[in-house]
Design an enzyme around this catalytic site. Structure first.
Site, PDB file in Angstrom:
ATOM      1  N   CYS A 287       0.856  -1.185   0.000  1.00  0.00           N
ATOM      2  CA  CYS A 287       0.000   0.000   0.000  1.00  0.00           C
ATOM      3  C   CYS A 287       0.892   1.236   0.000  1.00  0.00           C
ATOM      4  O   CYS A 287       2.099   1.144   0.172  1.00  0.00           O
ATOM      5  CB  CYS A 287      -0.883   0.031   1.240  1.00  0.00           C
ATOM      6  SG  CYS A 287      -2.000  -1.371   1.350  1.00  0.00           S
TER       7      CYS A 287
ATOM      8  N   GLY B 113      -0.594   0.497  -5.148  1.00  0.00           N
ATOM      9  CA  GLY B 113      -1.908  -0.063  -4.875  1.00  0.00           C
ATOM     10  C   GLY B 113      -2.949   0.472  -5.828  1.00  0.00           C
ATOM     11  O   GLY B 113      -3.068   1.684  -5.989  1.00  0.00           O
TER      12      GLY B 113
ATOM     13  N   ASN C  13       0.456   1.061   5.901  1.00  0.00           N
ATOM     14  CA  ASN C  13       1.140   0.212   4.926  1.00  0.00           C
ATOM     15  C   ASN C  13       1.952  -0.816   5.703  1.00  0.00           C
ATOM     16  O   ASN C  13       2.752  -0.448   6.546  1.00  0.00           O
ATOM     17  CB  ASN C  13       2.059   1.078   4.045  1.00  0.00           C
ATOM     18  CG  ASN C  13       2.984   0.254   3.151  1.00  0.00           C
ATOM     19  OD1 ASN C  13       4.082   0.673   2.841  1.00  0.00           O
ATOM     20  ND2 ASN C  13       2.560  -0.913   2.730  1.00  0.00           N
ATOM     21  N   GLY C  14       1.729  -2.091   5.396  1.00  0.00           N
ATOM     22  CA  GLY C  14       2.477  -3.141   6.083  1.00  0.00           C
ATOM     23  C   GLY C  14       1.554  -4.251   6.526  1.00  0.00           C
ATOM     24  O   GLY C  14       0.352  -4.224   6.264  1.00  0.00           O
TER      25      GLY C  14
ATOM     26  N   CYS D 232      12.480  -3.568   3.665  1.00  0.00           N
ATOM     27  CA  CYS D 232      12.200  -4.641   2.697  1.00  0.00           C
ATOM     28  C   CYS D 232      13.070  -4.443   1.451  1.00  0.00           C
ATOM     29  O   CYS D 232      12.953  -3.427   0.764  1.00  0.00           O
ATOM     30  CB  CYS D 232      10.722  -4.577   2.327  1.00  0.00           C
ATOM     31  SG  CYS D 232      10.318  -5.549   0.883  1.00  0.00           S
TER      32      CYS D 232
ATOM     33  N   TYR E 175      11.661  -4.009  -6.745  1.00  0.00           N
ATOM     34  CA  TYR E 175      10.432  -3.950  -7.538  1.00  0.00           C
ATOM     35  C   TYR E 175       9.430  -2.857  -7.142  1.00  0.00           C
ATOM     36  O   TYR E 175       8.929  -2.147  -7.989  1.00  0.00           O
ATOM     37  CB  TYR E 175       9.733  -5.313  -7.462  1.00  0.00           C
ATOM     38  CG  TYR E 175       8.364  -5.332  -8.097  1.00  0.00           C
ATOM     39  CD1 TYR E 175       8.239  -5.464  -9.476  1.00  0.00           C
ATOM     40  CD2 TYR E 175       7.208  -5.188  -7.335  1.00  0.00           C
ATOM     41  CE1 TYR E 175       6.986  -5.454 -10.080  1.00  0.00           C
ATOM     42  CE2 TYR E 175       5.958  -5.187  -7.928  1.00  0.00           C
ATOM     43  CZ  TYR E 175       5.849  -5.320  -9.297  1.00  0.00           C
ATOM     44  OH  TYR E 175       4.619  -5.307  -9.881  1.00  0.00           O
TER      45      TYR E 175
HETATM   46  P1  AMP Z   1       5.340 -14.226 -12.219  1.00  0.00           P
HETATM   47  O1  AMP Z   1       4.820 -13.906 -13.570  1.00  0.00           O
HETATM   48  O2  AMP Z   1       4.305 -14.849 -11.322  1.00  0.00           O
HETATM   49  O3  AMP Z   1       6.608 -15.027 -12.234  1.00  0.00           O
HETATM   50  O4  AMP Z   1       5.697 -12.857 -11.524  1.00  0.00           O
HETATM   51  C1  AMP Z   1       6.803 -12.131 -11.931  1.00  0.00           C
HETATM   52  C2  AMP Z   1       6.389 -10.778 -12.400  1.00  0.00           C
HETATM   53  O5  AMP Z   1       5.555 -10.162 -11.418  1.00  0.00           O
HETATM   54  C3  AMP Z   1       7.604  -9.922 -12.579  1.00  0.00           C
HETATM   55  O6  AMP Z   1       7.570  -9.408 -13.895  1.00  0.00           O
HETATM   56  C4  AMP Z   1       7.489  -8.812 -11.549  1.00  0.00           C
HETATM   57  O7  AMP Z   1       7.707  -7.550 -12.142  1.00  0.00           O
HETATM   58  C5  AMP Z   1       6.094  -8.932 -10.992  1.00  0.00           C
HETATM   59  N1  AMP Z   1       6.090  -9.006  -9.502  1.00  0.00           N
HETATM   60  C6  AMP Z   1       6.958  -9.610  -8.729  1.00  0.00           C
HETATM   61  N2  AMP Z   1       6.620  -9.513  -7.430  1.00  0.00           N
HETATM   62  C7  AMP Z   1       5.497  -8.827  -7.388  1.00  0.00           C
HETATM   63  C8  AMP Z   1       4.648  -8.385  -6.335  1.00  0.00           C
HETATM   64  N3  AMP Z   1       4.906  -8.656  -5.056  1.00  0.00           N
HETATM   65  N4  AMP Z   1       3.563  -7.692  -6.665  1.00  0.00           N
HETATM   66  C9  AMP Z   1       3.283  -7.429  -7.931  1.00  0.00           C
HETATM   67  N5  AMP Z   1       4.040  -7.815  -8.965  1.00  0.00           N
HETATM   68  C10 AMP Z   1       5.136  -8.507  -8.717  1.00  0.00           C
END
Ligand code: AMP
Length: 484
Positions: A17, A45, A119-120, A256, A262
């Protein structure tokens, strides 16, 4: 906020968030500043958002499901008058995706009204909530943030001030929280003693602004002052601000690490570290660890791009923008079902075929979670005629659940839990695959003197939740959360 007390389906995801708050000296309109701040935090979010303002002590608010630009318009913002405000964007989940869980939470109690934006993820929220319910408390939402709200309101009955009540509450809650609490005449900003989630403070003239990320301060024209320290509480009102640092015992600093990989925007600085530089550095490390002869380096938009630039710089292979992203689609990961995620990866990213045809491509993404995106990207590049596809990932393999609010599914769904790196390479169809080594994370953030949480990669969590995580690990991650 990320904890939901119902609908524990396997597909349920945790949330990230964003929070934004302002105490204005009259030079900024709080509702409009919150709106701009939330727009800058929208990446954190996209499920729901809200703004609460206080006008001469009277708190009013508006919140709804949807993007910031969908939920607010001039008429609504004009109606939210006041001297201060707090606001929130909430990340989408498969469960608990309802308006009642939108924030800020506004609670009326005998001492008046408070609003809370969080957030958390608390690690002991269920325990506390059960205890309170057994003593007659009634909760209106299914989120852990309401537990915080309730504890503050209850502590306030005995304490002399809201900030004292916040301190009391912080002594009870465990886990990750960056909090904004608005009482009618002040805003209290607090960061958990480990500092899991980011929170910073800025100013514009005598206006005080708080935000999850420094880029949100930039968005409303405020100047960055500093990060809120782990365990610090800042109290701001129209006369200025002051800080208190109660003794919460020795706590390991644990921002984190995934914020740098990311979550956060590239133009943000978190705990003194540039997110952009961290990502570029990850790319440089990948170039050294996993060199390859290739014609171009391409980043998966958006979060793979900075690392791709770093890889290109270090390797001398030219960077090419060979994948175009449709910027009007939310992050794929938040789509509730695997089928929807598959579909949306296709809609979201498209290669520039004539750039790729016949080329040896190094392609960089920030992470592999379930393996959906890597699979699609490699297929897409092959279909566009790439001769070789070398996948590089600017984070280590995801192996463990997160208890602090990062959206990581159960271990069973984490591809790296059930497959070796070579198997993942084969499944994705890439010619080679390299992940950022866990041991390089510190180098990624430039050896900055900030402790970080890397539990999702190593299974080693900050000390305070050892008893929980041990059980969680044995049970396979999210099961622990369900059991709670
Ligand atoms: P996946 O397709 O399930 O392997 O997820 C990987 C993709 O999801 C990557 O391209 C990341 O940019 C994105 N991603 C990774 N972690 C998260 C997260 N916690 N929340 C949203 N997107 C994520």
């Amino acid at each position: 906020m990320s904890y939901s007390f119902d609908n524990y389906s396997k597909e349920e995801l945790h949330e990230e968030c964003g929070v934004f708050g302002i105490v204005s000296d009259g030079s900024m309109d709080p509702a409009y500043a919150c709106y701009n701040g939330l727009l800058a935090l929208q990446h954190r979010g996209q499920e729901s958002c809200g703004i609460a303002v206080s006008d001469e002590g009277v708190i009013d608010y508006h919140k709804n499901m949807g993007l910031v630009s969908e939920v607010f318009n001039n008429e609504i913002l004009d109606s939210l008058t006041g001297q201060m405000g707090i606001s929130h964007v909430r990340y989408s989940t498969a469960g608990g995706s309802v308006l009642e869980n939108a924030q800020p939470l506004v609670m009326r109690y005998v001492k008046g009204t408070i609003a809370v934006a969080h957030n958390g993820n608390l690690t002991n929220a269920v325990e506390i909530r059960r205890e309170l319910e057994q003593r007659g408390a009634i909760f209106q939402t299914t989120i852990d943030s309401e537990v915080i709200c309730y504890l503050i309101a209850r502590a306030r009955l005995k304490c002399h001030s809201v900030e004292e009540a916040v301190v009391e509450t912080m002594r009870k809650i465990k886990g990750a929280y960056s909090l904004l609490v608005m009482s009618p005449r002040k805003i209290i900003a607090a960061r958990d003693p480990h500092g899991f989630k980011p929170l910073c403070i800025g100013k514009y003239n005598n206006t005080i602004v708080f935000a999850s990320e420094s880029s949100a301060l930039d968005a409303c024209g405020a100047e960055f002052i500093r990060d809120v320290e782990p365990g610090e509480i800042i109290i701001a009102n129209v006369d200025g601000y002051h800080s208190i640092k109660p003794d919460f015992g020795e706590k390991e600093r644990s921002i984190c690490i995934f914020e740098y990989i990311y979550f956060a925007r590239s133009d943000s600085f978190i705990d003194g570290v540039s997110v952009y530089e961290a990502r570029k550095q990850a790319g440089r490390i990948l170039a050294r660890e996993f060199p390859v002869d290739a014609d171009m380096v391409v980043g998966v938009p958006e979060s793979g791009i900075d690392a791709a630039i770093g890889y290109a710089e270090e390797s001398g292979i030219p960077y090419e923008k060979a994948i175009v992203k449709n910027g009007y689609i939310g992050r794929t990961f938040i789509q509730p079902t695997q089928k929807e995620r598959m579909k949306n990866v296709r809609i979201k990213l498209n290669p520039i075929a004539d750039k790729i045809k016949g080329k040896r491509v190094v392609i960089i993404d920030d992470s592999i979670v379930r393996g959906t995106t890597v699979d699609r990207i490699v297929t897409m590049l092959r279909e566009a005629g790439a001769k070789e596809v070398h996948m590089r990932i600017s984070s280590p393999p995801f192996l463990w659940p997160c208890y602090y609010g990062t959206d990581i599914p159960s271990r069973g769904e984490l591809i790296a839990c059930n497959h070796s790196i070579e198997e993942i390479r084969q499944l994705s169809g890439a010619d080679s695959l390299g992940y950022l080594p866990v041991g390089s994370l510190h180098e990624m953030i430039g050896y900055a003197p900030v402790g970080f949480c890397h539990g999702c990669f190593t299974g080693k969590y900050p000390a305070s939740i050892t008893n929980i995580t041990l059980e969680g690990k044995e049970r396979g991650g999210m099961d622990f959360v369900k059991k709670c």
